[in-house]
Design a protein around this motif. Structure first.
Motif, mmCIF file in Angstrom:
data_model
loop_
_atom_site.group_PDB
_atom_site.id
_atom_site.type_symbol
_atom_site.label_atom_id
_atom_site.label_comp_id
_atom_site.label_asym_id
_atom_site.label_seq_id
_atom_site.Cartn_x
_atom_site.Cartn_y
_atom_site.Cartn_z
ATOM 1 N N ARG A 221 0.829 -1.196 0.000
ATOM 2 C CA ARG A 221 0.000 0.000 0.000
ATOM 3 C C ARG A 221 0.869 1.255 0.000
ATOM 4 N N PRO A 222 1.466 1.565 -1.145
ATOM 5 C CA PRO A 222 2.408 2.681 -1.196
ATOM 6 C C PRO A 222 1.794 4.005 -0.740
ATOM 7 N N GLU A 223 0.485 4.193 -0.911
ATOM 8 C CA GLU A 223 -0.105 5.482 -0.538
ATOM 9 C C GLU A 223 0.003 5.762 0.954
ATOM 10 N N THR A 224 0.136 4.693 1.764
ATOM 11 C CA THR A 224 0.208 4.934 3.209
ATOM 12 C C THR A 224 1.569 5.489 3.621
ATOM 13 N N MET A 225 2.529 5.469 2.708
ATOM 14 C CA MET A 225 3.857 5.975 3.069
ATOM 15 C C MET A 225 3.814 7.440 3.502
ATOM 16 N N LEU A 226 2.787 8.137 3.045
ATOM 17 C CA LEU A 226 2.667 9.536 3.435
ATOM 18 C C LEU A 226 2.578 9.676 4.950
ATOM 19 N N GLY A 227 2.111 8.601 5.597
ATOM 20 C CA GLY A 227 1.973 8.655 7.049
ATOM 21 C C GLY A 227 3.026 7.843 7.780
ATOM 22 N N ASP A 228 4.072 7.430 7.092
ATOM 23 C CA ASP A 228 5.127 6.646 7.745
ATOM 24 C C ASP A 228 5.802 7.465 8.837
ATOM 25 N N THR A 229 6.086 6.767 9.946
ATOM 26 C CA THR A 229 6.846 7.481 10.975
ATOM 27 C C THR A 229 8.072 6.689 11.412
ATOM 28 N N ALA A 230 8.335 5.576 10.731
ATOM 29 C CA ALA A 230 9.569 4.826 11.014
ATOM 30 C C ALA A 230 9.759 3.746 9.960
ATOM 31 N N VAL A 231 10.971 3.184 9.958
ATOM 32 C CA VAL A 231 11.210 1.940 9.231
ATOM 33 C C VAL A 231 11.736 0.964 10.275
ATOM 34 N N ALA A 232 11.155 -0.246 10.269
ATOM 35 C CA ALA A 232 11.551 -1.211 11.290
ATOM 36 C C ALA A 232 12.331 -2.358 10.668
ATOM 37 N N VAL A 233 13.308 -2.849 11.426
ATOM 38 C CA VAL A 233 14.068 -4.030 11.022
ATOM 39 C C VAL A 233 14.161 -4.957 12.222
ATOM 40 N N ASN A 234 14.479 -6.216 11.926
ATOM 41 C CA ASN A 234 14.643 -7.163 13.020
ATOM 42 C C ASN A 234 15.989 -6.923 13.698
ATOM 43 N N PRO A 235 15.993 -6.874 15.037
ATOM 44 C CA PRO A 235 17.247 -6.563 15.738
ATOM 45 C C PRO A 235 18.342 -7.591 15.457
ATOM 46 N N GLU A 236 17.936 -8.804 15.037
ATOM 47 C CA GLU A 236 18.935 -9.850 14.778
ATOM 48 C C GLU A 236 19.474 -9.795 13.354
ATOM 49 N N ASP A 237 18.910 -8.902 12.559
ATOM 50 C CA ASP A 237 19.261 -8.899 11.139
ATOM 51 C C ASP A 237 20.616 -8.208 10.934
ATOM 52 N N LYS A 238 21.623 -9.001 10.541
ATOM 53 C CA LYS A 238 22.983 -8.480 10.393
ATOM 54 C C LYS A 238 23.060 -7.343 9.379
ATOM 55 N N ARG A 239 22.230 -7.443 8.336
ATOM 56 C CA ARG A 239 22.287 -6.438 7.267
ATOM 57 C C ARG A 239 22.029 -5.035 7.808
ATOM 58 N N TYR A 240 21.144 -4.972 8.797
ATOM 59 C CA TYR A 240 20.686 -3.651 9.216
ATOM 60 C C TYR A 240 21.138 -3.267 10.616
ATOM 61 N N LYS A 241 21.724 -4.245 11.317
ATOM 62 C CA LYS A 241 22.036 -4.055 12.724
ATOM 63 C C LYS A 241 22.676 -2.698 13.024
ATOM 64 N N ASP A 242 23.620 -2.345 12.193
ATOM 65 C CA ASP A 242 24.367 -1.120 12.456
ATOM 66 C C ASP A 242 23.605 0.146 12.108
ATOM 67 N N MET A 243 22.505 -0.011 11.411
ATOM 68 C CA MET A 243 21.790 1.181 10.955
ATOM 69 C C MET A 243 20.718 1.627 11.936
ATOM 70 N N ILE A 244 20.434 0.768 12.912
ATOM 71 C CA ILE A 244 19.365 1.086 13.856
ATOM 72 C C ILE A 244 19.652 2.404 14.554
ATOM 73 N N GLY A 245 18.656 3.265 14.575
ATOM 74 C CA GLY A 245 18.829 4.565 15.206
ATOM 75 C C GLY A 245 19.121 5.657 14.189
ATOM 76 N N ASN A 246 19.588 5.292 12.994
ATOM 77 C CA ASN A 246 19.801 6.276 11.935
ATOM 78 C C ASN A 246 18.478 6.818 11.422
ATOM 79 N N GLU A 247 18.550 7.912 10.709
ATOM 80 C CA GLU A 247 17.327 8.489 10.171
ATOM 81 C C GLU A 247 17.275 8.396 8.657
ATOM 82 N N LEU A 248 16.052 8.268 8.151
ATOM 83 C CA LEU A 248 15.839 8.203 6.706
ATOM 84 C C LEU A 248 14.982 9.390 6.302
ATOM 85 N N ILE A 249 15.079 9.738 5.033
ATOM 86 C CA ILE A 249 14.211 10.796 4.524
ATOM 87 C C ILE A 249 13.042 10.146 3.818
#
Length: 921
Positions: A221-249
């Motif tokens: 549902r791409p239209e709901t992105m207008l109301g996004d307030t975060a992106v979530a990842v699994n804390p165990e996921d090595k790919r993203y582990k280091d990015m937690i806490g960073n901000e996205l535009i």
RNA sequence: GGGUGGUUAGCUCAGCGGGAGAGCGUCGGCCUUACAAGCCGAGGGUCAUAGGUUCAAAUCCUAUACCACCCACCA
């Protein structure tokens, strides 16, 4: 008394006549002063907009069977009928009507619109009730109720008030299912999920710190992105582990959102990164709460994009917006890829529009505390669900039950009995209640400081600049003022309650609650609830909870859950599929009795019914068969007056005893079947008795002895008894015949239900069964040898075993029923030329075909018979030579086997002798 | 993803531990004075598959397949 029946049964006029007769005599009215044990049921109230469909027909046929059976069996029966106001459904109907005049409900205004609905209800709301009468339902129509009538409204208010007082009802701003077409909230149950082919859109979210890097998220549902307030990842996921806490535009919006870690994210789905839109997705709502994210609503109540979205999207329908947003994302380089994807989408159960999760202020019932007791009631057996398999479903649902959203933003229904004062300011809520009718004092009440009490909806109060006043059982009178600021402009909460809120009270509200009535005392808890499984959660579960809460007792002891009626190919009947079979047309065409019998015969527990017209036609033949059998009886007993002494055993022949045994076995079986909700079993037991025993054998036999009073009596007695057994299923034809038979009471409806007589059941009457075998055997020879039925071949019987000499007494019956000329031979006939041979336990049968026999035909016939018998012998002797079997099997079974083996051996020997003889010719 | 139910004669379905049943349809024969909307007779099934328990399995257990349905925060 001398009455005859018309040549054929005409359902239409008979049905109308009797229904009127029953009503006029008040047979269906329950009695509040009666020594009889009570039996009560409440009808699952059909929608007032409804028209009788197959589901109703089955449901009410079953209830009527129970009501009629219990009434005949000496119970004080109350079957409460009524209709449901069906909030959204009814509102939709009337809205469609006024749309034809170019109006909508807002043109009329609330008051006028509701008046319009009431008017419609007065004019058309009776359709389904009349159709239930057509079906023959024996509801107590003096007890008819409507979920919005005065008494029930009082019950609704009282319940609301009590639950509110106990903090089991609360108002809260939460994500709920919203139908943008009906513009109302729906409960979780009112959403139908359907698998749909959609797309999974992969979108790039760039880092705020490092604009050359991005994370790809996947969404349907791409239209709901207008109301996004975060992106979530699994804390165990090595790919993203280091990015937690960073901000996205956030693309297109240019808002900064954080990357958060949450276990709800499945590493292996999509890209392992999920956009979080707390205000438009249920899963995201939970995540949002856990992480204290902002809830930004970007879709409004009409399903359109709203502020605070980028200007260019505002006002667009959510699906148009989706297209445009995907285009924009693509253009601006944010779109990674699109995959086709199948997922389930929620639809409004009334109008099929796609549901939108919206954050709105609604009323909720905190249902968990109520559910616990309701689970216990079933677990402890206080309520029995039949078939039992449904109990699992019930437990599963009840144990995972969520708060029940009970407010609806429509006009037709019970308006929430809460009043606000727009002039007071509100960090406190003022609640006042009138708990009894007679209280006409000025509103006074208690201030509840919700902040202090730490209630969960405290935060809401800040949004309401009103004082909240709950009106009690009695509506707040016109001109009542706010007890605090004396403002006379109190505003009632505009929402109405979920239709199922009032249905949940049905078992006691219809009996007069909250008054302490005699009906309640006598008929609550009701005996049984009969319903389809589709409303197990909607209705049954909620009735159990409310019943326990407000009556302190279960609302019913048994819940019988019946199947769904489908079309002949197993499809659900629906208007859009065009496969609907209309019960009213069926009743016109085949008669109500045939229709009811068909439903009953097909209503096996736990299995859906596939209904085809062929089947109904087949059972119409059964109605006709009963009709004609009755004609026979009436024609033959003429002016005979049944007298009980004619049933003295000394007057009865073996045939009478035989049919009485069958009759009493049938009574036993039918009773047990009705008691255990095995309606199909009852139907087939009666069918078999009437057709295969009574008509095929007893009537045929009786023709030879019709002058005998005992025979007349038994003909009459069996017929009348069978009619009574059948009456709950086929009310009309049984009454019509009953009324023509001599020595009957004023109506079969109030006659007494037969009780089995053990004396006859325990009778041993193998003689008649043996006789039947012999007749069948001769018939079979005649048919297989192609002898014209009208020809009466000379037939010799030799009775080998002295114990079977009784067959001699049956001689003339054999002659007539098998159509032959019978002679008993004193000595064994070794070989008879030109005759076909059969052996039936201890009796040699020679059917003389007077030269018409073709030797090779007879050889074939006997060879076939021998093969069959050889198989039997082989099977039995093998089993009887098994020592384990002899050791372990019940003695009776072994004994039975031995006797059968002996018989088969004897038969085999005889047949072989004969075959050899034939071969010599 | 979790759960429930189903799979038996050409069709629709009963049966749910002791030798496979009904209705409709099919075939053959009958207007036998209650019923041709009927009567009589016949044919038709390794009871989804594979294991297991048992003296005995369509029936109980375990898997598998297919068909329905229900539930779930499937991005």
């Amino acid at each position: 008394m001398e009455e005859t029946l018309a040549k054929s049964y005409e359902p239409k006029s008979v049905e109308e006549k009797w229904y009127k007769y029953w009503i006029d005599r008040g047979y269906f009215v329950s009695h509040s002063n009666s020594d009889k044990p009570p039996f009560s049921m409440v009808i699952p109230p059909p929608n007032v907009t409804g028209s009788l469909h197959m589901g109703h027909a089955l449901n009410n046929t079953i209830q009527d069977i129970l009501a009629r059976y219990k009434r005949m069996d000496g119970f004080n029966v109350l079957w409460v009928p009524g209709t449901d106001h069906a909030g959204i459904a009814t509102q939709n109907v009337v809205e469609k009507m006024i749309a034809k005049e170019g109006l909508n409900r807002h043109h009329l205004g609330r008051k006028a619109f509701i008046e319009r609905v009431w008017k419609w209800k007065e004019e058309s709301g009776n359709t389904i009730i009349n159709q239930l009468k057509r079906l023959g339902c024996t509801c107590d129509w003096t007890h008819e109720r409507f979920t919005m009538d005065e008494g029930l409204s009082r019950a609704v208010k009282t319940v609301f008030l009590t639950l509110f007082k106990e903090k089991l009802i609360e108002r809260d701003n939460r994500l709920i299912n919203w139908c943008p077409r009906c513009e109302t909230a729906l409960s979780d149950l009112e959403v139908d999920y359907e698998e749909k082919n959609g797309s999974l859109y992969y979108i790039k979210y760039f880092f705020a710190q490092d604009p050359s890097n991005f994370i790809v998220v996947a969404t349907t549902r791409p239209e709901t992105m207008l109301g996004d307030t975060a992106v979530a990842v699994n804390p165990e996921d090595k790919r993203y582990k280091d990015m937690i806490g960073n901000e996205l535009i956030l693309p297109l919006v240019n808002r900064k959102i954080p990357i958060i870690a949450d276990n709800m994210v499945d590493k292996d789905f999509g890209t392992g990164a999920v956009k979080i839109t707390p205000a438009h997705d249920f899963a995201d709502e939970q995540t949002g709460k856990r992480h204290n994210l902002a809830f930004i609503s970007v879709i409004d109540r009409k399903g359109k994009i709203c502020d605070p979205s980028p200007q260019k999207y505002i006002g667009l329908d959510r699906f148009e917006a989706r297209k445009l947003i995907v285009e924009d994302l693509k253009e601006q380089g944010f779109l990674h890829k699109i995959e086709s994807y199948k997922h389930s989408v929620g639809h409004c159960y009334r109008c099929k529009s796609i549901i939108e999760p919206l954050l709105t202020l609604q009323w909720f019932v905190r249902i968990k505390p109520l559910a616990e007791k309701a689970v216990e009631a079933v677990r402890s057996g206080k309520i029995k669900i039949i078939p039992e398999q449904w109990e699992n479903n019930y437990f599963k649902w009840m144990e995972n039950i969520q708060d029940w959203c009970i407010s609806r933003q429509i006009w037709w229904g019970h308006q929430i009995p809460v009043f606000y004062c727009p002039d007071c300011d509100g960090d406190k809520i003022f609640i006042t209640m009138r708990e009894n009718q007679k209280d006409t004092s000025r509103l006074t009440g208690t201030y509840y400081d919700f902040k202090k009490e730490g209630l969960s909806f405290e935060k809401i109060i800040e949004d309401i600049d009103y004082y909240l006043i709950l009106s009690g059982a009695k509506p707040i009178p016109e001109g009542e003022n706010c007890p605090r600021c004396n403002n006379s402009n109190l505003i009632q909460d505009p929402d109405v309650l979920d239709t199922w809120f009032s249905s949940a009270l049905w078992p006691f509200s219809t009996l007069g609650w909250p008054e302490k009535t005699k009906d309640l005392e006598l008929f609550y808890p009701t005996s049984v609830l009969v319903t389809g499984f589709d409303i197990l959660f909607f209705w049954v579960a909620r009735m159990i909870m409310m019943g326990l809460k407000f009556m302190g007792d279960v609302p019913f002891r048994d819940v019988y859950i019946h199947a769904l009626v489908r079309d002949a190919s197993g499809q659900k009947m629906s208007k859009s599929k065009g496969n609907v079979i209309d019960p009213l047309i069926i009743m016109d065409k085949y008669g109500t009795d045939a229709f009811r019998f068909t439903l009953t015969a097909l209503a096996a527990q736990g299995r859906d019914i596939k209904l085809s017209e062929d089947r109904i036609e087949g059972y119409r033949h059964f109605v006709n068969k009963i009709w004609n059998a009755s004609r026979f009886v009436l024609m033959n007993i003429k002016d005979y007056v049944p007298q009980a002494e004619h049933m003295d055993e000394k007057n009865l022949s073996l045939f009478e005893i035989w049919i009485l045994k069958k009759l009493n076995q049938t009574i036993l079986e039918v009773r047990e079947s009705y008691e255990s909700y095995n309606f199909n079993n009852a139907a087939s037991a009666i069918y078999k008795f009437l057709w295969n025993d009574y008509c095929d054998w007893y009537i045929e036999i009786s023709k030879l002895r019709i002058e005998d009073d005992a025979v007349k009596y038994i003909l009459w007695h069996c017929l009348i008894t069978a009619l009574k057994l059948l009456h709950p299923i086929m009310p009309f034809v049984t009454e019509e015949i009953y009324s023509k038979l001599p020595q009957t009471t004023e109506s079969i409806v109030i006659s007494s239900f037969p009780v089995a007589d053990e004396k006859f059941i325990s009778k041993n009457i193998d003689e008649v069964d043996h006789f039947i075998d012999i007749v069948r055997s001769i018939r079979s020879i005649k048919s297989e040898m192609n002898i014209q039925p009208a020809l009466k071949p000379k037939t010799s019987l030799f009775i080998e075993e002295p114990s079977k000499l009784y067959i001699k007494d049956f001689g003339k019956y054999v002659e007539v029923l098998a159509r032959c000329e019978l002679a008993f031979s004193d000595k064994k006939l070794e070989k008879v030329k030109g005759a076909a041979y059969a052996y039936v336990s201890g009796v040699d049968i020679w059917v003389n075909l007077e030269g018409m026999i073709n030797v090779s035909d007879e050889i074939n016939r006997i060879t076939k018979e021998i093969k069959k018998t050889e198989k039997d012998v082989e099977f039995l002797s093998k089993r009887l030579s098994n020592e384990d079997y002899l050791r372990n099997a019940p003695e009776a079974v072994v004994e039975d086997d031995k006797i059968r083996l002996e018989n088969f051996r004897e038969k085999l020997k005889k047949l072989n002798d004969n075959l050899n003889f034939l071969k010599e010719l």
